[in-house]
Design a protein around this motif. Structure first.
Motif, mmCIF file in Angstrom:
data_model
loop_
_atom_site.group_PDB
_atom_site.id
_atom_site.type_symbol
_atom_site.label_atom_id
_atom_site.label_comp_id
_atom_site.label_asym_id
_atom_site.label_seq_id
_atom_site.Cartn_x
_atom_site.Cartn_y
_atom_site.Cartn_z
ATOM 1 N N ILE A 37 0.823 -1.350 -0.046
ATOM 2 C CA ILE A 37 -0.180 0.086 0.033
ATOM 3 C C ILE A 37 0.856 1.223 0.106
ATOM 4 N N VAL A 38 1.961 1.285 1.016
ATOM 5 C CA VAL A 38 2.635 2.568 1.064
ATOM 6 C C VAL A 38 3.842 2.394 0.183
ATOM 7 N N GLY A 39 4.414 1.449 -0.292
ATOM 8 C CA GLY A 39 5.738 1.265 -1.281
ATOM 9 C C GLY A 39 7.017 1.713 -0.597
ATOM 10 N N SER A 40 6.886 1.399 0.846
ATOM 11 C CA SER A 40 8.146 1.770 1.495
ATOM 12 C C SER A 40 8.449 0.782 2.308
ATOM 13 N N THR A 41 9.516 -0.020 2.369
ATOM 14 C CA THR A 41 9.858 -0.966 3.447
ATOM 15 C C THR A 41 9.974 -0.370 4.881
ATOM 16 N N GLN A 42 10.598 0.478 5.078
ATOM 17 C CA GLN A 42 10.953 1.196 6.228
ATOM 18 C C GLN A 42 9.493 1.812 7.011
ATOM 19 N N ASP A 43 8.626 2.257 5.994
ATOM 20 C CA ASP A 43 7.415 2.745 6.543
ATOM 21 C C ASP A 43 6.370 1.446 6.583
ATOM 22 N N ALA A 44 6.582 0.421 6.192
ATOM 23 C CA ALA A 44 5.978 -0.694 6.508
ATOM 24 C C ALA A 44 6.311 -1.222 7.500
ATOM 25 N N VAL A 81 -3.428 3.649 5.031
ATOM 26 C CA VAL A 81 -4.212 4.742 4.136
ATOM 27 C C VAL A 81 -3.955 6.000 4.942
ATOM 28 N N ASP A 82 -3.844 5.956 6.006
ATOM 29 C CA ASP A 82 -3.859 7.385 6.801
ATOM 30 C C ASP A 82 -2.392 7.991 6.412
ATOM 31 N N ALA A 83 -1.357 6.824 6.660
ATOM 32 C CA ALA A 83 -0.031 7.398 6.347
ATOM 33 C C ALA A 83 -0.025 7.895 4.970
ATOM 34 N N PRO A 153 -5.360 6.305 -2.090
ATOM 35 C CA PRO A 153 -5.016 5.528 -0.990
ATOM 36 C C PRO A 153 -5.897 4.493 -0.971
ATOM 37 N N GLN A 154 -7.292 4.936 -0.838
ATOM 38 C CA GLN A 154 -8.516 3.725 -0.734
ATOM 39 C C GLN A 154 -8.462 2.625 -1.732
ATOM 40 N N GLN A 155 -8.329 3.222 -2.932
ATOM 41 C CA GLN A 155 -8.240 2.340 -4.179
ATOM 42 C C GLN A 155 -7.307 1.187 -3.853
ATOM 43 N N ARG A 156 -5.747 1.657 -3.567
ATOM 44 C CA ARG A 156 -4.833 0.647 -3.345
ATOM 45 C C ARG A 156 -5.381 -0.260 -2.396
ATOM 46 N N ALA A 157 -5.772 0.174 -1.287
ATOM 47 C CA ALA A 157 -6.343 -0.761 -0.228
ATOM 48 C C ALA A 157 -7.360 -1.999 -0.558
ATOM 49 N N VAL A 158 -8.371 -1.358 -1.204
ATOM 50 C CA VAL A 158 -9.422 -2.234 -1.660
ATOM 51 C C VAL A 158 -8.840 -3.500 -2.754
ATOM 52 N N LEU A 159 -7.886 -2.994 -3.604
ATOM 53 C CA LEU A 159 -7.461 -3.837 -4.459
ATOM 54 C C LEU A 159 -6.534 -4.778 -3.966
ATOM 55 N N VAL A 160 -5.591 -4.301 -2.919
ATOM 56 C CA VAL A 160 -4.701 -5.321 -2.266
ATOM 57 C C VAL A 160 -5.582 -6.279 -1.546
ATOM 58 N N LEU A 161 -6.577 -5.808 -0.581
ATOM 59 C CA LEU A 161 -7.651 -6.625 -0.007
ATOM 60 C C LEU A 161 -8.315 -7.597 -0.609
ATOM 61 N N MET A 175 -13.778 -3.516 7.258
ATOM 62 C CA MET A 175 -12.537 -3.125 7.333
ATOM 63 C C MET A 175 -12.208 -1.569 7.304
ATOM 64 N N LEU A 176 -12.911 -1.050 6.035
ATOM 65 C CA LEU A 176 -12.763 0.261 5.659
ATOM 66 C C LEU A 176 -13.891 1.328 6.035
ATOM 67 N N ASP A 177 -14.922 0.455 6.755
ATOM 68 C CA ASP A 177 -16.048 1.448 7.373
ATOM 69 C C ASP A 177 -16.679 1.996 6.198
ATOM 70 N N THR A 178 -17.158 1.368 5.213
ATOM 71 C CA THR A 178 -17.725 1.739 4.099
ATOM 72 C C THR A 178 -18.848 0.682 3.653
ATOM 73 N N THR A 179 -19.398 0.794 2.670
ATOM 74 C CA THR A 179 -20.359 -0.139 2.004
ATOM 75 C C THR A 179 -19.926 -1.001 0.874
ATOM 76 N N GLU A 180 -20.464 -2.436 0.709
ATOM 77 C CA GLU A 180 -19.999 -3.257 -0.179
ATOM 78 C C GLU A 180 -20.114 -2.403 -1.656
ATOM 79 N N THR A 181 -21.150 -1.626 -1.750
ATOM 80 C CA THR A 181 -21.269 -0.997 -3.239
ATOM 81 C C THR A 181 -20.018 0.028 -3.391
ATOM 82 N N ALA A 182 -19.709 0.709 -2.433
ATOM 83 C CA ALA A 182 -18.557 1.652 -2.617
ATOM 84 C C ALA A 182 -17.434 0.805 -2.783
ATOM 85 N N VAL A 183 -17.027 -0.516 -2.069
ATOM 86 C CA VAL A 183 -16.088 -1.366 -2.422
ATOM 87 C C VAL A 183 -15.951 -1.929 -3.774
#
Length: 337
Positions: A37-44, A81-83, A153-161, A175-183
């Protein structure tokens, strides 16, 4: 009482060992998840630490309607996502390289670090969920992770999950406090963007198996040519449509002629060929590059190269100039020459 229930009871009572027994089995896969999601080893690494601290503090809120693993993924995903939305996680300004040969194109900057294969060791072999769309090898490749970094960010999270880990749409929505339609909407847009940027497999040979004789042959020829300063041989090892990229720099070179001009220019400016130390990144062969210091017997780090292979040829060279990633690969601070 089941083992996990007992460990949870003890952890809620303040037992550190019980908490680690519950969460340690997921540390490595969570770190890879955060990296995607973030593309950084240290951040991960930092985000996994934050995830575990948040889980420790929030054990009373864990209602066991989902598994510990799913709950940890929820925390890690939202932290990641917040990061991405926090400006402190990325430099405010990119210092572009100057005095380069004219590139084939200028792309948008992609903030990305390579991921050491050593951190992939010990990951569970369990198959991803039924909704997973990408093979494990593809889902750690530089091309795929680069495609992810071009998503919001949120698209990254959804695609990976959904497409990498195979969580169901209802789980992702929770997980993302949203709806299935939004996912579903986020996933549709994310797939279209990533698919448009991933190299097509049509007519292209698959990469040799890691550590195979075929891989060792092409990687060995490349290393010998680089250390000999033999740009012409490097160019002959490339596919006709090969790319050379330098994230986060926007300059990209395609084809033997353009890549050859770039390599000749860089070698002339360095004054001597690189010395290479083999490693692996993102499931691909890689090298730590060291530049000999004049009038000394040592060479200092100068960047990390990752090769993308297609059959017996090289289809992409990705250059990371940030030497801070070397410790993650176990690469030495200096090299004797």
């Amino acid at each position: 009482m089941a083992t996990n229930d007992r460990a949870l009871t003890l952890a809620r009572a303040g037992d550190d060992d019980a908490f680690r027994a519950l969460t340690d089995p997921y540390r490595h896969e969570l770190q890879l998840h955060c990296y995607r999601i973030v593309g950084s080893t240290q951040d991960a690494e930092d985000l996994v630490q934050e995830t575990m601290l948040a889980a420790w503090r929030g054990l009373e809120q864990f209602d066991q309607r989902a598994s510990i693993r799913t709950w940890l993924y929820r925390i890690a995903t939202n932290r990641s996502v917040d990061a991405l939305r926090a400006s402190a996680r990325r430099p405010r300004r990119l210092d572009a390289m100057t005095e380069l040969p004219e590139p084939s194109r200028r792309a948008d900057p992609v903030w990305l670090e390579p991921y050491p294969d050593v951190l992939l060791e010990g990951l569970p072999d369990a198959a991803p969920g039924p909704d997973a769309r990408y093979e494990v090898k593809e889902a750690i490749s530089l091309a795929f992770v680069t495609g992810l970094q071009r998503l919001p960010p949120q698209q990254r999270a959804v695609l990976v999950l959904r497409d990498v880990l195979g969580f169901q749409a209802a789980e992702v929505a929770a997980m993302l406090d949203t709806t299935e339609t939004a996912v579903h909407s986020l996933l549709r847009r994310a797939r279209a963007t990533v698919d448009s940027r991933l190299p097509t497999a049509a007519g292209r040979e698959r990469a040799p198996l890691p550590g195979s004789r075929a891989e060792r042959a092409i990687v060995g020829r490349f290393a010998e040519a680089v250390e000999a300063g033999d740009v012409e041989t490097v160019v002959r090892l490339l596919t006709d449509d090969a790319w050379l990229r330098m994230p986060p720099q926007p300059y990209e070179y395609q084809g033997g002629a353009a890549i050859g001009r770039f390599l000749h220019d860089r070698e002339a400016r360095r004054g001597s060929p690189w010395r290479l130390v083999p490693t692996r990144a993102n499931g691909q062969p890689a090298f730590g590059c060291y530049l000999p210091c004049p009038h000394t017997t040592i060479a200092r780090p100068g960047g990390l190269l990752v090769l993308t292979l297609a059959g017996g040829d090289i289809s992409a060279i990705t250059w990371f100039a940030d030497n801070s990633v070397f410790p993650h690969f176990g690469l030495p601070r200096t090299l004797a020459v």
